[in-house]
Design a protein around this motif. Structure first.
Motif, PDB file in Angstrom:
ATOM      1  N   PHE A 127      31.145  42.067  37.852  1.00 51.83           N
ATOM      2  CA  PHE A 127      32.086  41.820  38.941  1.00 51.83           C
ATOM      3  C   PHE A 127      33.455  42.403  38.612  1.00 51.83           C
ATOM      4  O   PHE A 127      34.047  43.129  39.400  1.00 51.83           O
ATOM      5  CB  PHE A 127      32.187  40.307  39.180  1.00 51.83           C
ATOM      6  N   ARG A 135      34.259  44.679  36.422  1.00 47.75           N
ATOM      7  CA  ARG A 135      34.311  46.129  36.240  1.00 47.75           C
ATOM      8  C   ARG A 135      34.240  46.875  37.561  1.00 47.75           C
ATOM      9  O   ARG A 135      34.683  48.005  37.660  1.00 47.75           O
ATOM     10  CB  ARG A 135      33.164  46.587  35.341  1.00 47.75           C
ATOM     11  N   GLY A 136      33.688  46.224  38.589  1.00 46.61           N
ATOM     12  CA  GLY A 136      33.560  46.904  39.871  1.00 46.61           C
ATOM     13  C   GLY A 136      34.766  46.723  40.782  1.00 46.61           C
ATOM     14  O   GLY A 136      34.803  47.266  41.875  1.00 46.61           O
ATOM     15  N   MET A 137      35.734  45.917  40.343  1.00 46.75           N
ATOM     16  CA  MET A 137      36.887  45.617  41.194  1.00 46.75           C
ATOM     17  C   MET A 137      38.081  46.456  40.792  1.00 46.75           C
ATOM     18  O   MET A 137      38.301  46.691  39.618  1.00 46.75           O
ATOM     19  CB  MET A 137      37.259  44.144  41.014  1.00 46.75           C
ATOM     20  N   PRO A 138      38.885  46.899  41.769  1.00 47.22           N
ATOM     21  CA  PRO A 138      40.119  47.593  41.418  1.00 47.22           C
ATOM     22  C   PRO A 138      41.096  46.645  40.733  1.00 47.22           C
ATOM     23  O   PRO A 138      41.198  45.475  41.116  1.00 47.22           O
ATOM     24  CB  PRO A 138      40.676  48.036  42.770  1.00 47.22           C
ATOM     25  N   LEU A 149      44.219  46.741  40.887  1.00 43.34           N
ATOM     26  CA  LEU A 149      45.292  46.410  41.819  1.00 43.34           C
ATOM     27  C   LEU A 149      44.937  45.185  42.659  1.00 43.34           C
ATOM     28  O   LEU A 149      45.766  44.303  42.885  1.00 43.34           O
ATOM     29  CB  LEU A 149      45.533  47.617  42.724  1.00 43.34           C
ATOM     30  N   LEU A 150      43.671  45.127  43.087  1.00 41.07           N
ATOM     31  CA  LEU A 150      43.220  43.993  43.888  1.00 41.07           C
ATOM     32  C   LEU A 150      43.280  42.709  43.054  1.00 41.07           C
ATOM     33  O   LEU A 150      43.680  41.652  43.547  1.00 41.07           O
ATOM     34  CB  LEU A 150      41.802  44.253  44.388  1.00 41.07           C
ATOM     35  N   LEU A 152      46.870  41.562  42.869  1.00 42.25           N
ATOM     36  CA  LEU A 152      47.289  40.903  44.114  1.00 42.25           C
ATOM     37  C   LEU A 152      46.669  39.515  44.210  1.00 42.25           C
ATOM     38  O   LEU A 152      47.334  38.545  44.574  1.00 42.25           O
ATOM     39  CB  LEU A 152      46.866  41.757  45.310  1.00 42.25           C
ATOM     40  N   PHE A 153      45.392  39.434  43.837  1.00 44.05           N
ATOM     41  CA  PHE A 153      44.674  38.170  43.878  1.00 44.05           C
ATOM     42  C   PHE A 153      45.367  37.126  43.006  1.00 44.05           C
ATOM     43  O   PHE A 153      45.679  36.025  43.455  1.00 44.05           O
ATOM     44  CB  PHE A 153      43.243  38.406  43.388  1.00 44.05           C
ATOM     45  N   LEU A 169      48.812  36.117  44.378  1.00 39.75           N
ATOM     46  CA  LEU A 169      48.833  35.280  45.576  1.00 39.75           C
ATOM     47  C   LEU A 169      48.191  33.919  45.337  1.00 39.75           C
ATOM     48  O   LEU A 169      48.682  32.904  45.805  1.00 39.75           O
ATOM     49  CB  LEU A 169      48.115  35.989  46.732  1.00 39.75           C
ATOM     50  N   VAL A 170      47.071  33.918  44.592  1.00 38.97           N
ATOM     51  CA  VAL A 170      46.329  32.664  44.449  1.00 38.97           C
ATOM     52  C   VAL A 170      46.988  31.745  43.425  1.00 38.97           C
ATOM     53  O   VAL A 170      47.120  30.548  43.647  1.00 38.97           O
ATOM     54  CB  VAL A 170      44.863  32.953  44.076  1.00 38.97           C
ATOM     55  N   TYR A 228      40.493  43.182  33.115  1.00 42.80           N
ATOM     56  CA  TYR A 228      39.767  44.438  33.360  1.00 42.80           C
ATOM     57  C   TYR A 228      39.499  45.189  32.055  1.00 42.80           C
ATOM     58  O   TYR A 228      38.366  45.550  31.744  1.00 42.80           O
ATOM     59  CB  TYR A 228      40.556  45.323  34.324  1.00 42.80           C
ATOM     60  N   LEU A 281      50.676  50.162  37.789  1.00 45.95           N
ATOM     61  CA  LEU A 281      50.159  49.531  39.006  1.00 45.95           C
ATOM     62  C   LEU A 281      50.985  48.301  39.371  1.00 45.95           C
ATOM     63  O   LEU A 281      51.056  47.918  40.537  1.00 45.95           O
ATOM     64  CB  LEU A 281      48.699  49.113  38.817  1.00 45.95           C
ATOM     65  N   VAL A 291      53.340  48.017  42.307  1.00 42.57           N
ATOM     66  CA  VAL A 291      52.948  47.626  43.654  1.00 42.57           C
ATOM     67  C   VAL A 291      53.181  46.139  43.902  1.00 42.57           C
ATOM     68  O   VAL A 291      53.546  45.743  45.002  1.00 42.57           O
ATOM     69  CB  VAL A 291      51.464  47.998  43.891  1.00 42.57           C
ATOM     70  N   THR A 327      49.762  55.841  39.700  1.00 45.84           N
ATOM     71  CA  THR A 327      50.822  55.384  40.604  1.00 45.84           C
ATOM     72  C   THR A 327      51.929  56.421  40.707  1.00 45.84           C
ATOM     73  O   THR A 327      52.483  56.658  41.772  1.00 45.84           O
ATOM     74  CB  THR A 327      51.416  54.062  40.096  1.00 45.84           C
ATOM     75  N   LYS A 378      37.664  52.830  42.830  1.00 46.19           N
ATOM     76  CA  LYS A 378      38.646  51.784  42.556  1.00 46.19           C
ATOM     77  C   LYS A 378      40.060  52.324  42.673  1.00 46.19           C
ATOM     78  O   LYS A 378      40.972  51.615  43.092  1.00 46.19           O
ATOM     79  CB  LYS A 378      38.389  51.209  41.166  1.00 46.19           C
ATOM     80  N   SER A 397      42.291  52.314  45.869  1.00 43.72           N
ATOM     81  CA  SER A 397      43.068  51.131  46.246  1.00 43.72           C
ATOM     82  C   SER A 397      44.561  51.380  46.070  1.00 43.72           C
ATOM     83  O   SER A 397      45.373  50.793  46.775  1.00 43.72           O
ATOM     84  CB  SER A 397      42.634  49.929  45.411  1.00 43.72           C
ATOM     85  N   PHE A 432      42.555  48.125  50.460  1.00 48.41           N
ATOM     86  CA  PHE A 432      43.630  47.356  49.841  1.00 48.41           C
ATOM     87  C   PHE A 432      44.768  47.140  50.839  1.00 48.41           C
ATOM     88  O   PHE A 432      45.352  46.047  50.905  1.00 48.41           O
ATOM     89  CB  PHE A 432      44.139  48.068  48.584  1.00 48.41           C
ATOM     90  N   LEU A 436      40.456  37.954  49.981  1.00 48.09           N
ATOM     91  CA  LEU A 436      40.377  38.857  48.825  1.00 48.09           C
ATOM     92  C   LEU A 436      38.942  38.980  48.323  1.00 48.09           C
ATOM     93  O   LEU A 436      38.525  40.055  47.891  1.00 48.09           O
ATOM     94  CB  LEU A 436      41.313  38.381  47.720  1.00 48.09           C
ATOM     95  N   LEU A 477      32.619  46.270  45.840  1.00 50.48           N
ATOM     96  CA  LEU A 477      31.396  46.161  45.031  1.00 50.48           C
ATOM     97  C   LEU A 477      30.220  46.822  45.742  1.00 50.48           C
ATOM     98  O   LEU A 477      29.318  47.337  45.083  1.00 50.48           O
ATOM     99  CB  LEU A 477      31.091  44.692  44.733  1.00 50.48           C
ATOM    100  N   THR A 504      30.672  50.293  44.419  1.00 48.38           N
ATOM    101  CA  THR A 504      30.642  50.558  42.966  1.00 48.38           C
ATOM    102  C   THR A 504      29.335  50.122  42.318  1.00 48.38           C
ATOM    103  O   THR A 504      28.834  50.833  41.448  1.00 48.38           O
ATOM    104  CB  THR A 504      31.827  49.880  42.261  1.00 48.38           C
TER     105      THR A 504
END
Lengths: 310, 215
Positions: free
Chosen positions: A119, A121-124, A126-127, A130-131, A134-135, A151, A215, A218, B64, B154, B157, B168, B186, B194, B197
């Motif tokens: 999970f 490794r497949g996510m950016p 940057l996301l 942000l997660f 915010l959370v 990551y 990053l 951002v 960036t 990725k 984004s 994003f 999110l 996913l 990827t």
């Protein structure tokens, strides 16, 4: 290897041809660079009729006489480095935890670790930033650190697991045979060897981590890019934006290239006396292209072949 | 959950833009990467030097910074094709050295005896490359290439932060509107990433196994 096996040692005719092509190539490349320099140096007229002097004009660079600029750049570089440093420590610790989880014999530990790893490794990144921002409302610094640590920890964990897997089976068996518990065998016999073998890859990943701190721009962290280009050109005017960009680029390149260089030196050192990497080094030095062995490891093992090319 | 459902069109639009960026930048980077890799193994020293310097410089520049340059500085040079194109250019340039390195490591992975054999039966540089080395190298190169494309997915984004409405960007906009359901939003966006990827990763793993059997 100084020459490649792909072609013969050039004779007189091929030598002249190669020299001609080389000279033409150099002329083309230099010509392109000169054209670029002139294009950047030409004065520009914007839509409202104001004429902006070319990039090489002293008025585009006089801002660097101001101490405030250097102080801001220093502050930005320090913020970038501190984020990278803190994140690197956590990433290595997490990587160790991940590698133990994935190499565990207990399926109740191994399966969740695998799922989390896939999970992450497949996510950016940057996301993730942000997660977390915010959370957990952590503030931009810890959001950046946490996302980078998770990551890169996942990548380092995979590298360490590959290192443990590549060890000869006898190492583990010998550890168990002298009466160490499985955990102690892993910690005291397998892990130190795996870590040493994978050190070049880990450092290459740390270069990626250092690059990725940008990053955090951002999510609003005042790192080098924000301090050095965004804020400064906002304050001194956009006519300096290019100058600031080139200075910030130079600082980034200096930081990253020196870390990559360190990775290469370590790769060469560890390559001489440990099982797995020697095999890679030998493989590389006997292959095509005529590159040095250490470069092969740094490039291919680092992020070319592994492809986690962030 | 209803925040996700009612904003689904936005997510799908973002997903489409992410795929478009991935396709454009992927093809562009592949073209530049092949050229750079060819220069890197060519017999002409000046090409080799240029390709090495290009690879090292671009690889060590943060993405960036590249996209910031494309999105905010290039328009000053009277070059304004729109933010989507600018982001695609930035991603292309940033990804090309990684592709070149993956290709080069594939060529480097072919045992030296293969090249020696090709040379000794009298094939020329071009023939030994196209008949002996490349058919083997391409197989070995596919898994690392797929990994580069996963990274590119990725990386798209980051374009969302520079005025491109992709996944994003959609996440940012929707979380601004619906601050009460941040986690669901999110997770939905993460799911879309996913979807790209994980299948790519599985394909890479399959190809790797096949190649391992072949050798």
């Amino acid at each position: 290897m100084s020459t490649s096996v792909l072609y013969d040692a050039p004779g007189p005719k091929a030598m002249t041809r190669s020299r001609v092509i080389s000279v033409v190539g150099i002329l083309l490349i230099v010509g392109g660079l000169v054209w670029l320099a002139f294009a950047l140096g030409a004065p520009k007229t914007s839509a409202n009729g104001a004429v902006q002097p070319g990039l090489w004009d002293p008025t585009r660079w006089d801002v660097f006489n101001d101490l405030v600029v250097w102080r801001a750049l220093g502050k930005g570089a320090l913020a970038t480095l501190s984020m990278a440093g803190v994140a690197a420590v956590f990433a290595i610790l997490l990587g160790i935890a991940f590698s133990f989880g994935r190499a565990s014999e207990n399926a109740w530990i191994r399966r969740p670790a695998t799922i989390i790893l896939e999970f992450v490794r497949g996510m950016p990144v940057l996301l993730m930033m942000l997660f977390i921002l915010l959370v957990f409302s952590t503030g931009s610094f810890w959001a950046g650190v946490a996302a980078l640590a998770v990551y890169n920890g996942a990548i380092i964990g995979e590298a360490l697991r590959a290192g443990i897997k590549s060890l000869p089976r006898g190492q583990r068996e010998a550890g168990l045979a002298i009466g160490l518990t499985p955990l102690a065998t892993r910690f005291r016999i397998e892990f130190p060897q795996a870590f040493r073998q994978m050190l070049p890859i880990i450092i290459a990943q740390l270069v990626v981590l250092l690059k990725d701190t940008s990053l955090a721009f951002v999510v609003g962290y005042p790192e080098l890019l924000r301090e050095g280009i965004y804020n400064l050109s906002g304050f001194f005017g956009n006519r300096y934006a290019f100058s600031f960009f080139f200075v910030v680029l130079a600082i980034y390149l200096a930081m990253n290239l020196s870390l990559s260089w360190l990775a290469r030196i370590i790769a060469r050192r560890t390559g001489s006396h440990s099982g797995g990497v020697t095999a890679i080094a030998e493989l590389d030095s006997t292959t095509l292209g005529g590159e040095s062995a250490a470069l092969g490891i740094g490039g291919a093992g680092g992020d070319g072949a592994r492809g986690d090319s962030r | 959950m209803d925040a996700v459902i009612e904003n689904l069109p936005k997510f799908l639009e973002g997903f489409g833009n992410t795929l478009a960026l991935l396709g454009l930048a992927g093809v562009g980077a592949l073209v530049i990467g092949i050229v750079v890799a060819a220069m890197r193994i060519s017999p002409v020293p000046s090409f080799r030097a240029f390709a090495t310097v290009y690879t090292e410089l671009v690889r060590n520049t943060p993405l960036t910074l590249v996209l910031f340059f494309c999105a905010t500085l290039l328009p000053y040079l009277q070059f304004q094709p729109g933010y989507f194109t600018l982001a695609a250019i930035g991603l292309t340039v940033y990804t090309s050295p990684f592709i070149a390195e993956a290709l080069r490591s594939g060529v480097n992975g072919v045992p030296v005896g293969q090249a020696e054999a090709a040379r000794s039966v009298g094939l020329t540089f071009g023939q030994s490359l196209s008949f002996v080395i490349m058919p083997q190298a391409i197989r070995m190169v596919i898994p690392p290439l797929i990994n580069v494309f996963i990274a590119l997915t990725k990386n798209t984004s980051v374009a969302g932060a520079f005025f491109v409405f992709e996944l994003f960007g959609a996440a940012r906009q929707v979380t601004n509107d619906r601050g009460d359901e941040v986690i669901a939003i999110l997770l939905a966006v993460a799911f879309f990433y996913l979807v790209i990827t994980i299948p790519l990763g599985l394909i890479a793993g399959k190809v790797e196994q096949r190649v391992a059997v072949l050798r």
